[in-house]
Design an enzyme around this catalytic site. Structure first.
Site, PDB file in Angstrom:
ATOM      1  N   ALA A 109      -9.647   8.496  13.075  1.00 38.24           N
ATOM      2  CA  ALA A 109     -10.937   8.462  12.387  1.00 38.24           C
ATOM      3  C   ALA A 109     -11.790   9.713  12.605  1.00 38.24           C
ATOM      4  O   ALA A 109     -12.521  10.134  11.710  1.00 38.24           O
ATOM      5  CB  ALA A 109     -11.720   7.228  12.821  1.00 38.24           C
ATOM      6  N   PHE A 151     -14.171   2.987  11.870  1.00 41.28           N
ATOM      7  CA  PHE A 151     -14.162   1.526  11.854  1.00 41.28           C
ATOM      8  C   PHE A 151     -14.685   0.926  13.148  1.00 41.28           C
ATOM      9  O   PHE A 151     -15.328  -0.100  13.153  1.00 41.28           O
ATOM     10  CB  PHE A 151     -12.742   1.011  11.602  1.00 41.28           C
ATOM     11  CG  PHE A 151     -12.375   1.037  10.155  1.00 41.28           C
ATOM     12  CD1 PHE A 151     -12.559  -0.079   9.363  1.00 41.28           C
ATOM     13  CD2 PHE A 151     -11.890   2.189   9.575  1.00 41.28           C
ATOM     14  CE1 PHE A 151     -12.246  -0.051   8.020  1.00 41.28           C
ATOM     15  CE2 PHE A 151     -11.568   2.226   8.233  1.00 41.28           C
ATOM     16  CZ  PHE A 151     -11.746   1.108   7.453  1.00 41.28           C
ATOM     17  N   ILE A 196      -7.031   5.682   6.437  1.00 42.00           N
ATOM     18  CA  ILE A 196      -6.694   4.999   5.187  1.00 42.00           C
ATOM     19  C   ILE A 196      -7.416   5.644   4.004  1.00 42.00           C
ATOM     20  O   ILE A 196      -7.434   5.104   2.908  1.00 42.00           O
ATOM     21  CB  ILE A 196      -7.113   3.503   5.271  1.00 42.00           C
ATOM     22  CG1 ILE A 196      -8.612   3.397   5.598  1.00 42.00           C
ATOM     23  CG2 ILE A 196      -6.267   2.766   6.301  1.00 42.00           C
ATOM     24  CD1 ILE A 196      -9.160   1.984   5.564  1.00 42.00           C
ATOM     25  N   ASP A 197      -8.001   6.836   4.249  1.00 42.24           N
ATOM     26  CA  ASP A 197      -8.938   7.391   3.266  1.00 42.24           C
ATOM     27  C   ASP A 197      -8.322   8.373   2.272  1.00 42.24           C
ATOM     28  O   ASP A 197      -9.003   8.850   1.369  1.00 42.24           O
ATOM     29  CB  ASP A 197     -10.114   8.054   3.987  1.00 42.24           C
ATOM     30  CG  ASP A 197      -9.660   9.066   5.049  1.00 42.24           C
ATOM     31  OD1 ASP A 197      -8.670   9.788   4.800  1.00 42.24           O
ATOM     32  OD2 ASP A 197     -10.296   9.128   6.115  1.00 42.24           O
ATOM     33  N   HIS A 200      -1.455   2.959   8.722  1.00 42.11           N
ATOM     34  CA  HIS A 200      -2.292   1.792   8.440  1.00 42.11           C
ATOM     35  C   HIS A 200      -2.529   1.594   6.946  1.00 42.11           C
ATOM     36  O   HIS A 200      -3.486   0.943   6.548  1.00 42.11           O
ATOM     37  CB  HIS A 200      -3.621   1.900   9.202  1.00 42.11           C
ATOM     38  CG  HIS A 200      -3.443   1.904  10.700  1.00 42.11           C
ATOM     39  ND1 HIS A 200      -4.390   2.389  11.569  1.00 42.11           N
ATOM     40  CD2 HIS A 200      -2.414   1.495  11.480  1.00 42.11           C
ATOM     41  CE1 HIS A 200      -3.955   2.277  12.826  1.00 42.11           C
ATOM     42  NE2 HIS A 200      -2.757   1.743  12.790  1.00 42.11           N
ATOM     43  N   CYS A 249      -3.257  -9.963  -9.531  1.00 45.29           N
ATOM     44  CA  CYS A 249      -2.313  -9.036 -10.151  1.00 45.29           C
ATOM     45  C   CYS A 249      -2.110  -9.354 -11.635  1.00 45.29           C
ATOM     46  O   CYS A 249      -1.880 -10.503 -11.998  1.00 45.29           O
ATOM     47  CB  CYS A 249      -0.992  -9.139  -9.404  1.00 45.29           C
ATOM     48  SG  CYS A 249       0.367  -8.212 -10.116  1.00 45.29           S
ATOM     49  N   SER A 293      -8.311  10.979  17.325  1.00 38.28           N
ATOM     50  CA  SER A 293      -7.896   9.598  17.592  1.00 38.28           C
ATOM     51  C   SER A 293      -8.251   9.249  19.026  1.00 38.28           C
ATOM     52  O   SER A 293      -8.029  10.032  19.945  1.00 38.28           O
ATOM     53  CB  SER A 293      -6.385   9.424  17.388  1.00 38.28           C
ATOM     54  OG  SER A 293      -5.986   8.135  17.840  1.00 38.28           O
TER      55      SER A 293
HETATM   56 ZN    ZN Z   1       1.990  -9.032  -8.593  1.00 40.47          ZN
END
Ligand code: ZN
Length: 248
Positions: free
Chosen positions: A22, A33, A101-102, A117, A150, A191
């Protein structure tokens, strides 16, 4: 090993692994986070089991995405991200591994990123794996589809991140371990090295003979096995260490 010595050695190193947390992205304004002002201090953390079993939890989770996404979407990569992309262009980056995750490494120009992640840049169907962009998913939420499903199969859509209670992505983890076993420098950047199994990677690298450099604002549990610890701003220290100069 001091900074100058590390800089000299790294200049000729053909196989460098970058590992980021992060801290590299807080310099782009993306909140951590786990910090006291971080995402989970302001939002209830919804674990995977709750997400799949409760529509209320899915609604809450998507409401969180709706409020958090614009900040991530609008953030720009900083000199730290750009330094790793430059290293890749030089052909000396063995692997770019991230706990983030960015999607910032990709936006900085890194072509191949091992995301331990997952990613918040896309949403994934938990049933068939179909993905759509987070932009599209959030637009649906905004338009009143408060727990989107979905289009292909009706399964639950979820941010393509690895939630608590969800298995680590095996393929990514395997690739990360292989790279860590096969590098001459391992740079752990931004980290706190407390989240396992990701935090085991610097240990793997060290055991396999790599030089371990930790760049982080605060001490980490692995400081004692590191060859060099740097606590300056990543956007300044990393380009300097890699001989890229302050302009990069
Ligand atoms: Zn699906």
């Amino acid at each position: 090993m001091n900074f100058e010595e590390a800089k000299r050695l790294i200049a000729g190193a053909p196989k460098i692994v970058g590992f980021t947390g992060a801290g590299i992205s807080t310099e782009s304004g993306i909140p951590d986070f786990r910090s006291p002002n971080g995402v989970w201090a302001r939002n209830r953390m919804i674990e995977y089991g709750e997400f799949v079993s409760s529509r209320e939890a899915r609604i809450e989770s998507w409401h969180q995405e709706l409020t958090m996404w614009p900040q991530m979407r609008d953030a720009q990569p900083n000199p730290g991200h750009l330094a790793f992309a430059a290293l890749e262009r030089q052909g000396r980056l063995r692997a770019m591994i991230t706990q983030n995750i960015d999607g910032m490494h990709q936006r900085a120009g890194s072509s191949s990123v091992i995301e331990l992640h997952g990613t918040a840049v896309e949403a994934e169907c938990l049933t068939c794996g179909e993905r759509i962009s987070m932009d599209e998913a959030v637009a649906r939420v905004k338009a009143g589809d408060i727990a989107p499903e979905c289009n292909a199969c009706g399964g639950f859509l979820k941010s393509a991140t690895i939630s608590f209670g969800q298995a680590m992505p095996e393929k990514a983890m395997r690739a990360a371990v292989e790279a860590s076993q096969d590098c001459d420098f391992f740079l752990a950047v931004g980290s706190s090295l407390v989240v396992y199994p990701a935090a085991s990677l610097p240990e793997v690298a060290k055991r396999s003979g790599a030089v371990l450099i930790i760049i982080n604002r605060t001490p980490t549990p692995l400081d004692e096995i590191a060859d060099l610890i740097v606590s300056d701003d990543i956007g300044i220290a990393l380009p300097e260490l890699l001989g890229l100069g302050p302009a990069n």
